[in-house]
Design a protein around this motif. Structure first.
Motif, short mmCIF file in Angstrom:
data_model
loop_
_atom_site.label_atom_id
_atom_site.label_comp_id
_atom_site.label_asym_id
_atom_site.label_seq_id
_atom_site.Cartn_x
_atom_site.Cartn_y
_atom_site.Cartn_z
N LEU A 123 39.01 38.91 33.69
CA LEU A 123 39.33 38.99 35.11
C LEU A 123 38.15 39.56 35.89
O LEU A 123 37.81 39.06 36.96
CB LEU A 123 40.59 39.84 35.32
CG LEU A 123 41.05 40.01 36.76
CD1 LEU A 123 41.38 38.67 37.41
CD2 LEU A 123 42.25 40.95 36.82
N ALA A 124 37.51 40.58 35.35
CA ALA A 124 36.34 41.16 36.03
C ALA A 124 35.24 40.12 36.18
O ALA A 124 34.64 39.99 37.25
CB ALA A 124 35.83 42.38 35.24
N GLU A 125 34.99 39.38 35.12
CA GLU A 125 33.96 38.34 35.16
C GLU A 125 34.30 37.28 36.21
O GLU A 125 33.43 36.86 36.98
CB GLU A 125 33.83 37.71 33.79
CG GLU A 125 32.72 36.69 33.68
CD GLU A 125 32.61 36.13 32.28
OE1 GLU A 125 32.78 34.90 32.13
OE2 GLU A 125 32.36 36.91 31.34
N GLU A 126 35.55 36.86 36.25
CA GLU A 126 35.98 35.85 37.23
C GLU A 126 35.79 36.32 38.67
O GLU A 126 35.53 35.52 39.56
CB GLU A 126 37.47 35.51 37.02
CG GLU A 126 37.77 34.72 35.77
CD GLU A 126 39.26 34.61 35.50
OE1 GLU A 126 40.08 35.03 36.36
OE2 GLU A 126 39.61 34.11 34.42
N LYS A 127 35.92 37.62 38.88
CA LYS A 127 35.83 38.17 40.23
C LYS A 127 34.41 38.65 40.57
O LYS A 127 34.18 39.23 41.63
CB LYS A 127 36.82 39.33 40.41
CG LYS A 127 38.27 38.93 40.16
CD LYS A 127 38.70 37.78 41.06
CE LYS A 127 40.13 37.35 40.76
NZ LYS A 127 40.55 36.20 41.55
N GLY A 128 33.46 38.42 39.68
CA GLY A 128 32.08 38.80 39.95
C GLY A 128 31.78 40.26 39.78
O GLY A 128 30.84 40.79 40.38
N LEU A 129 32.57 40.94 38.95
CA LEU A 129 32.37 42.37 38.70
C LEU A 129 31.71 42.59 37.35
O LEU A 129 31.90 41.80 36.42
CB LEU A 129 33.71 43.12 38.73
CG LEU A 129 34.52 43.03 40.02
CD1 LEU A 129 35.83 43.78 39.85
CD2 LEU A 129 33.73 43.58 41.19
N GLN A 130 30.97 43.67 37.25
CA GLN A 130 30.39 44.08 35.98
C GLN A 130 31.20 45.24 35.44
O GLN A 130 31.48 46.21 36.16
CB GLN A 130 28.95 44.52 36.17
CG GLN A 130 28.05 43.42 36.65
CD GLN A 130 26.68 43.94 37.02
OE1 GLN A 130 26.51 45.08 37.43
NE2 GLN A 130 25.68 43.09 36.88
N VAL A 131 31.59 45.16 34.18
CA VAL A 131 32.31 46.25 33.53
C VAL A 131 31.26 47.23 33.03
O VAL A 131 30.45 46.90 32.17
CB VAL A 131 33.20 45.75 32.37
CG1 VAL A 131 33.88 46.93 31.68
CG2 VAL A 131 34.22 44.74 32.87
N GLN A 132 31.27 48.43 33.58
CA GLN A 132 30.33 49.48 33.17
C GLN A 132 30.84 50.18 31.91
O GLN A 132 30.06 50.55 31.05
CB GLN A 132 30.12 50.49 34.29
CG GLN A 132 29.63 49.88 35.59
CD GLN A 132 28.28 49.21 35.45
OE1 GLN A 132 27.39 49.74 34.80
NE2 GLN A 132 28.13 48.05 36.04
N SER A 133 32.16 50.36 31.83
CA SER A 133 32.75 50.96 30.63
C SER A 133 34.25 50.71 30.60
O SER A 133 34.88 50.47 31.63
CB SER A 133 32.47 52.46 30.55
OG SER A 133 33.15 53.15 31.57
N LEU A 134 34.79 50.74 29.39
CA LEU A 134 36.22 50.67 29.16
C LEU A 134 36.52 51.77 28.15
O LEU A 134 35.93 51.81 27.08
CB LEU A 134 36.64 49.31 28.59
CG LEU A 134 38.15 49.16 28.39
CD1 LEU A 134 38.58 47.74 28.73
CD2 LEU A 134 38.56 49.49 26.98
#
Length: 118
Positions: free
Chosen positions: A38-49
């Motif tokens: 979902l983050a990728e689809e919305k143009g976001l970068q995941v910094q951490s999980l």
């Protein structure tokens, strides 16, 4: 006004989540994958999980998941709006938004989710 609307929308996710089946431990990796997708689809970068243990909260057991995301305003909004579409019993426990960069054209979203556990 926008802050109040966001809080009301987030509260609505909580009530929806409690009506869905809980997520067992072995299914959590699929949920994490969906959150990344979902983050990728919305143009976001995941910094951490940062996954956490299941613990009682509000009368139910729930897994805790903390995500740090970064991206444009539209991406952050789209991500939050897309969470109910994942079809998982999750809700937003806490969030903070901070501008990133000198002009604040990007946002950092620190998001704490709860996922209903068995």
């Amino acid at each position: 006004m926008a802050g109040r609307m966001l809080r009301e929308w987030i509260r609505g996710i909580s009530y929806q989540a409690l009506g869905e089946a809980p997520v067992p431990l072995e299914a959590l990796p699929l949920l994490y994958e969906a959150l990344f997708r979902l983050a990728e689809e919305k143009g976001l970068q995941v910094q951490s999980l940062d996954p956490g243990e299941a613990a009682p909260t509000g009368g139910v057991r729930a897994w805790r998941v903390r995500l740090l995301l970064e991206g444009p305003y539209a991406g952050v909004l789209g991500y939050l709006e897309g969470l109910p579409g994942l079809g998982k019993p999750l809700w937003v426990e806490a969030y903070t938004l901070e501008p990133v960069g000198e002009r604040g054209e990007r946002l950092a979203l620190d998001l704490v989710l709860r996922v209903l556990a068995p």
